[in-house]
Design a protein around this motif. Structure first.
Motif, PDB file in Angstrom:
ATOM      1  N   ASP A  12       0.941  -1.185  -0.215  1.00  0.00           N
ATOM      2  CA  ASP A  12       0.095   0.272   0.244  1.00  0.00           C
ATOM      3  C   ASP A  12       0.776   1.104  -0.305  1.00  0.00           C
ATOM      4  O   ASP A  12       2.482   0.940  -0.507  1.00  0.00           O
ATOM      5  CB  ASP A  12      -0.840   0.199   1.335  1.00  0.00           C
ATOM      6  N   SER A  13       0.302   2.457   0.144  1.00  0.00           N
ATOM      7  CA  SER A  13       0.812   3.435  -0.001  1.00  0.00           C
ATOM      8  C   SER A  13       2.218   3.609   1.408  1.00  0.00           C
ATOM      9  O   SER A  13       3.267   4.915   1.152  1.00  0.00           O
ATOM     10  CB  SER A  13      -0.132   4.712  -0.288  1.00  0.00           C
ATOM     11  N   ASP A  14       1.002   3.287   2.138  1.00  0.00           N
ATOM     12  CA  ASP A  14       1.871   3.275   3.174  1.00  0.00           C
ATOM     13  C   ASP A  14       3.702   1.914   3.631  1.00  0.00           C
ATOM     14  O   ASP A  14       4.675   2.344   3.537  1.00  0.00           O
ATOM     15  CB  ASP A  14       1.284   3.241   4.916  1.00  0.00           C
ATOM     16  N   SER A  15       3.322   0.878   2.862  1.00  0.00           N
ATOM     17  CA  SER A  15       4.746   0.517   2.325  1.00  0.00           C
ATOM     18  C   SER A  15       5.950   0.679   1.504  1.00  0.00           C
ATOM     19  O   SER A  15       6.717   1.098   2.244  1.00  0.00           O
ATOM     20  CB  SER A  15       4.789  -1.146   1.973  1.00  0.00           C
ATOM     21  N   ILE A  16       5.010   1.085   0.364  1.00  0.00           N
ATOM     22  CA  ILE A  16       5.910   1.516  -0.568  1.00  0.00           C
ATOM     23  C   ILE A  16       6.518   3.578  -0.194  1.00  0.00           C
ATOM     24  O   ILE A  16       7.755   3.142   0.217  1.00  0.00           O
ATOM     25  CB  ILE A  16       5.166   2.149  -1.779  1.00  0.00           C
ATOM     26  N   CYS A  17       5.858   4.246   0.819  1.00  0.00           N
ATOM     27  CA  CYS A  17       7.097   5.486   1.040  1.00  0.00           C
ATOM     28  C   CYS A  17       7.363   4.968   2.285  1.00  0.00           C
ATOM     29  O   CYS A  17       8.413   6.281   2.056  1.00  0.00           O
ATOM     30  CB  CYS A  17       5.395   6.352   1.190  1.00  0.00           C
ATOM     31  N   SER A  18       7.027   4.525   2.905  1.00  0.00           N
ATOM     32  CA  SER A  18       8.515   3.779   4.246  1.00  0.00           C
ATOM     33  C   SER A  18       9.509   3.104   3.443  1.00  0.00           C
ATOM     34  O   SER A  18      10.622   3.720   4.083  1.00  0.00           O
ATOM     35  CB  SER A  18       7.630   3.601   5.639  1.00  0.00           C
ATOM     36  N   ALA A  19       9.697   2.897   2.534  1.00  0.00           N
ATOM     37  CA  ALA A  19      11.019   2.135   2.600  1.00  0.00           C
ATOM     38  C   ALA A  19      11.163   3.177   2.185  1.00  0.00           C
ATOM     39  O   ALA A  19      13.070   3.276   2.336  1.00  0.00           O
ATOM     40  CB  ALA A  19      10.286   1.052   1.540  1.00  0.00           C
ATOM     41  N   LEU A  20      10.910   4.094   0.819  1.00  0.00           N
ATOM     42  CA  LEU A  20      11.437   5.342   0.270  1.00  0.00           C
ATOM     43  C   LEU A  20      12.203   6.318   1.469  1.00  0.00           C
ATOM     44  O   LEU A  20      13.105   6.396   1.698  1.00  0.00           O
ATOM     45  CB  LEU A  20      11.061   5.141  -0.670  1.00  0.00           C
ATOM     46  N   SER A  21      11.315   6.405   2.200  1.00  0.00           N
ATOM     47  CA  SER A  21      11.626   7.673   3.070  1.00  0.00           C
ATOM     48  C   SER A  21      12.523   7.094   4.713  1.00  0.00           C
ATOM     49  O   SER A  21      13.263   7.578   4.834  1.00  0.00           O
ATOM     50  CB  SER A  21      10.760   7.731   4.119  1.00  0.00           C
TER      51      SER A  21
END
Ligand code: MG
Ligand code: MG
Ligand code: MG
Length: 306
Positions: A12-21
């Motif tokens: 989901d968006s959190d899994s992608i965005c937290s991997a990036l951040s």
């Protein structure tokens, strides 16, 4: 040695965005880290990355012999299949503690807040690392997504404060209006194959030895599903058979009405009725006030299965 940062399966968006951040933060403090994803981006996440000008993380699903940071989950059912052959350096998460174990001590940042990116915001503060505009934008977006624009019972003061700070850095004047735009993108179902919809945000859980799949589709208007419901019900029945699951639930969540229609197939529907104190008719029931799978769906089901 480079570590990979990865969120859960069917990201989901959190899994992608937290991997990036988190990968950005790790590099900023002198560790080598690369964000990866375990599956395709959903339309909401694609919108977020495009909006803030970031590339999607690489697709990578096998980690034998590698070092990894796990974000946004700690359940093996949602992790790469060969995770036991990898070295888990750390976990950053906001779910119930799962069953990932390690042979060596690890770094753990686990808090009962609305989003992994809220914890990563605290990590940026802890290490006194400045958050760039694009990273602030995706972190803010993930928090708005996971907390359903602060409406979810999982939302905390920390999540709201984080969004307010990140919105300023990201140059978003009205973060609630932006959140609503994001949820409109999330609500689009036209032309999407039914199986893709069912699996858009789908997680398997082991409940007392039984496999229970729970999907969720969040929308600003439930009527988008009016012509699709029969097909969705047929598909979750197929998915139950294919995966040897005891039950499959699909939550059609209306973020404006603040509740979810539950579509369900299972070997023992009385168990599901007991979990939610409801009666299921033709494989459906309305769950008033239910917005959060994590807080309002998984715990009562686990209790009923126990
Ligand atoms: Mg997630
Ligand atoms: Mg999350
Ligand atoms: Mg979610």
């Amino acid at each position: 040695m480079t570590a990979y940062v990865l969120g859960h399966k069917i990201p989901d968006s959190d899994s992608i965005c937290s991997a990036l951040s988190l990968a950005y933060l790790k590099n900023a403090i002198g560790e080598q880290a690369i964000a990866v994803r375990q599956g395709e981006l959903n339309p909401e996440t694609a919108y977020i990355l495009d909006k803030f000008g970031l590339e999607a993380p690489l697709l990578k699903t096998s980690f034998a012999g590698e070092s990894v940071y796990i974000v946004d989950h700690s359940d093996r059912a949602q992790s790469p299949d060969d995770l036991s052959e990898a070295t888990v350096l750390g976990i950053v998460d906001h779910h119930k503690l799962g069953d990932i174990t390690t042979a060596a001590p690890l770094e753990c940042w686990i808090r009962p807040v609305g989003c992994t990116n809220t914890i990563i915001k605290e990590m940026f503060d802890y290490y006194a690392v400045e958050i760039p505009k694009s990273i602030a934008g995706i972190m803010m977006s993930a928090i708005l997504s996971d907390t359903v624009i602060f409406k979810s019972p999982t939302c905390t003061e920390l999540d709201i404060n984080a969004v307010e700070v990140l919105a300023v850095i990201a140059g978003i004047d009205d973060h609630k209006a932006y959140g609503l735009e994001m949820f409109k993108v999330k609500s689009s179902v036209e032309g999407t194959p039914v199986r893709e919809l069912v699996l858009r945000d789908f997680k398997d859980f082991e409940m007392n030895g039984k496999r229970v799949g729970i999907g969720q589709l969040e929308t600003v208007d439930l009527s988008v599903f009016d012509n699709l419901k029969d097909a969705l019900q047929a598909d979750i029945a197929a998915l139950k058979q294919e995966g040897g699951r005891h039950s499959v639930c699909l939550l059609l969540t209306d973020i404006m009405q603040e509740g979810s229609e539950l579509l369900v197939v299972g070997d023992d529907l009385a168990l599901i009725e007991k979990a939610f104190d409801t009666s299921i008719t033709a494989g459906k029931t309305w769950l008033d006030g239910v917005l959060s799978r994590k807080k309002q769906v998984v715990p009562p089901l686990e209790k009923a299965f126990a």
